[in-house]
Design a protein around this motif. Structure first.
Motif, PDB file in Angstrom:
ATOM      1  N   LYS A 153      35.464  22.370 -67.271  1.00  0.00           N
ATOM      2  CA  LYS A 153      36.414  21.869 -68.283  1.00  0.00           C
ATOM      3  C   LYS A 153      37.729  22.648 -68.241  1.00  0.00           C
ATOM      4  N   ASN A 154      37.659  23.949 -68.054  1.00  0.00           N
ATOM      5  CA  ASN A 154      38.893  24.739 -67.994  1.00  0.00           C
ATOM      6  C   ASN A 154      39.733  24.380 -66.775  1.00  0.00           C
ATOM      7  N   ILE A 155      39.077  24.214 -65.644  1.00  0.00           N
ATOM      8  CA  ILE A 155      39.811  23.827 -64.439  1.00  0.00           C
ATOM      9  C   ILE A 155      40.397  22.429 -64.597  1.00  0.00           C
ATOM     10  N   SER A 156      39.664  21.559 -65.265  1.00  0.00           N
ATOM     11  CA  SER A 156      40.154  20.192 -65.497  1.00  0.00           C
ATOM     12  C   SER A 156      41.434  20.199 -66.332  1.00  0.00           C
ATOM     13  N   VAL A 157      41.526  21.122 -67.296  1.00  0.00           N
ATOM     14  CA  VAL A 157      42.739  21.244 -68.110  1.00  0.00           C
ATOM     15  C   VAL A 157      43.927  21.592 -67.217  1.00  0.00           C
ATOM     16  N   SER A 158      43.712  22.532 -66.293  1.00  0.00           N
ATOM     17  CA  SER A 158      44.784  22.916 -65.384  1.00  0.00           C
ATOM     18  C   SER A 158      45.203  21.747 -64.491  1.00  0.00           C
ATOM     19  N   ILE A 159      44.225  20.992 -64.013  1.00  0.00           N
ATOM     20  CA  ILE A 159      44.534  19.852 -63.143  1.00  0.00           C
ATOM     21  C   ILE A 159      45.362  18.804 -63.888  1.00  0.00           C
ATOM     22  N   LEU A 160      45.007  18.545 -65.138  1.00  0.00           N
ATOM     23  CA  LEU A 160      45.772  17.576 -65.940  1.00  0.00           C
ATOM     24  C   LEU A 160      47.212  18.046 -66.140  1.00  0.00           C
ATOM     25  N   ARG A 161      47.380  19.330 -66.400  1.00  0.00           N
ATOM     26  CA  ARG A 161      48.730  19.875 -66.564  1.00  0.00           C
ATOM     27  C   ARG A 161      49.504  19.812 -65.249  1.00  0.00           C
ATOM     28  N   ALA A 162      48.802  20.072 -64.151  1.00  0.00           N
ATOM     29  CA  ALA A 162      49.456  20.038 -62.846  1.00  0.00           C
ATOM     30  C   ALA A 162      49.914  18.622 -62.489  1.00  0.00           C
ATOM     31  N   LYS A 163      49.126  17.633 -62.880  1.00  0.00           N
ATOM     32  CA  LYS A 163      49.493  16.239 -62.602  1.00  0.00           C
ATOM     33  C   LYS A 163      50.804  15.872 -63.278  1.00  0.00           C
ATOM     34  N   LYS A 164      50.993  16.379 -64.491  1.00  0.00           N
ATOM     35  CA  LYS A 164      52.237  16.093 -65.211  1.00  0.00           C
ATOM     36  C   LYS A 164      53.436  16.733 -64.525  1.00  0.00           C
ATOM     37  N   GLN A 165      53.186  17.790 -63.763  1.00  0.00           N
ATOM     38  CA  GLN A 165      54.262  18.498 -63.067  1.00  0.00           C
ATOM     39  C   GLN A 165      54.318  18.126 -61.580  1.00  0.00           C
ATOM     40  N   ASN A 166      53.488  17.145 -61.189  1.00  0.00           N
ATOM     41  CA  ASN A 166      53.398  16.733 -59.779  1.00  0.00           C
ATOM     42  C   ASN A 166      53.091  17.914 -58.861  1.00  0.00           C
ATOM     43  N   ASN A 167      52.148  18.749 -59.318  1.00  0.00           N
ATOM     44  CA  ASN A 167      51.810  19.952 -58.556  1.00  0.00           C
ATOM     45  C   ASN A 167      50.292  20.101 -58.414  1.00  0.00           C
ATOM     46  N   THR A 168      49.613  18.974 -58.268  1.00  0.00           N
ATOM     47  CA  THR A 168      48.154  18.980 -58.234  1.00  0.00           C
ATOM     48  C   THR A 168      47.605  19.714 -57.019  1.00  0.00           C
ATOM     49  N   LYS A 169      48.250  19.559 -55.875  1.00  0.00           N
ATOM     50  CA  LYS A 169      47.752  20.147 -54.634  1.00  0.00           C
ATOM     51  C   LYS A 169      47.575  21.657 -54.752  1.00  0.00           C
ATOM     52  N   ARG A 170      48.538  22.314 -55.362  1.00  0.00           N
ATOM     53  CA  ARG A 170      48.472  23.771 -55.493  1.00  0.00           C
ATOM     54  C   ARG A 170      47.251  24.198 -56.299  1.00  0.00           C
ATOM     55  N   VAL A 171      46.962  23.483 -57.380  1.00  0.00           N
ATOM     56  CA  VAL A 171      45.817  23.831 -58.222  1.00  0.00           C
ATOM     57  C   VAL A 171      44.510  23.579 -57.486  1.00  0.00           C
ATOM     58  N   LEU A 172      44.424  22.459 -56.783  1.00  0.00           N
ATOM     59  CA  LEU A 172      43.213  22.144 -56.036  1.00  0.00           C
ATOM     60  C   LEU A 172      42.939  23.192 -54.960  1.00  0.00           C
ATOM     61  N   GLU A 173      43.981  23.661 -54.315  1.00  0.00           N
ATOM     62  CA  GLU A 173      43.824  24.695 -53.294  1.00  0.00           C
ATOM     63  C   GLU A 173      43.425  26.031 -53.909  1.00  0.00           C
ATOM     64  N   LEU A 174      43.922  26.301 -55.099  1.00  0.00           N
ATOM     65  CA  LEU A 174      43.628  27.575 -55.768  1.00  0.00           C
ATOM     66  C   LEU A 174      42.140  27.748 -56.030  1.00  0.00           C
TER      67      LEU A 174
END
Length: 210
Positions: free
Chosen positions: A180-201
């Motif tokens: 759930k915590n990682i999912s929160v980060s992914i949702l925030r990253a999507k709004k910033q068009n920066n999903t790839k960085r979070v997925l790699e992290l």
């Protein structure tokens, strides 16, 4: 039955050889889990900035790494009877809970989608779950090593079964909490068009808990 209880005790009390660098000597898994928990609580009590969170987390990481050899050796034991194996698996589940916390919280500290206050709150959640698992481990230690005659063999094994099931539930909760915590980060990253960085992290598909 005496042989079974001896093997159970041996599995539970197996200790890693002390490292020349390690100051925290692992004598049993309850001590290791308590050490990680105490260090984790420091994050909650004293962390108000990202730098403080990082500094305090390094102590959590240090304790876990000092005990990793213990879990590796315990994992390698195969010639145990059924009841002793259940004790072994209970201890390893708590070790896995610690690993999920250390690995994933370490990544969250490098995640720009979490503030210092949020990281402290996340650490608090992990500490609560780890704390419950640690208390169950202490209960198991008491049952396995107790010389009291107040419990018969069936009662002792029933408690081992119950503790195993409860620790397994907390293990699942930690996995879910991490998810759930990682999912929160992914949702925030999507709004910033920066999903790839979070997925790699958070690692490769084989490493992910979510």
């Amino acid at each position: 039955m005496k042989k079974i209880l001896f093997l159970v005790s041996a599995a539970f009390m197996l200790a890693a050889a002390p490292s020349a660098k390690a100051q925290f000597v692992v004598t049993d898994p309850a001590n290791l889990a308590s050490g990680i928990l105490n260090s984790a609580n420091e994050i909650i009590q004293t962390s108000s900035t990202v730098s403080n969170v990082v500094k305090n987390f390094k102590e959590v990481e240090k304790v876990y790494k000092q005990g990793k050899e213990y879990y590796d050796k315990l994992q390698a034991i195969n010639n145990l009877v059924k009841d002793a194996r259940k004790v072994q698996q209970t201890v390893l589940l708590v070790g896995d809970v610690s690993q999920m916390y250390v690995q994933n919280f370490g990544r969250m500290m490098n995640d720009p989608n979490f503030s210092a206050q949020e990281l402290s709150a996340i650490a608090n959640g992990y500490s609560v779950l780890l704390g419950e698992s640690t208390e169950l481990l202490k209960e198991l230690k008491q049952i396995v090593n107790s010389s009291t005659l107040s419990l018969n063999d069936k009662e002792r094994m029933d408690i081992i079964d119950r503790v195993y099931k409860e620790v397994k539930e907390y293990h699942s909760l930690v996995r879910y909490y991490t998810n759930k915590n990682i999912s929160v980060s992914i949702l925030r990253a999507k709004k910033q068009n920066n999903t790839k960085r979070v997925l790699e992290l958070y690692g490769s598909p084989n490493q992910k808990y979510w």
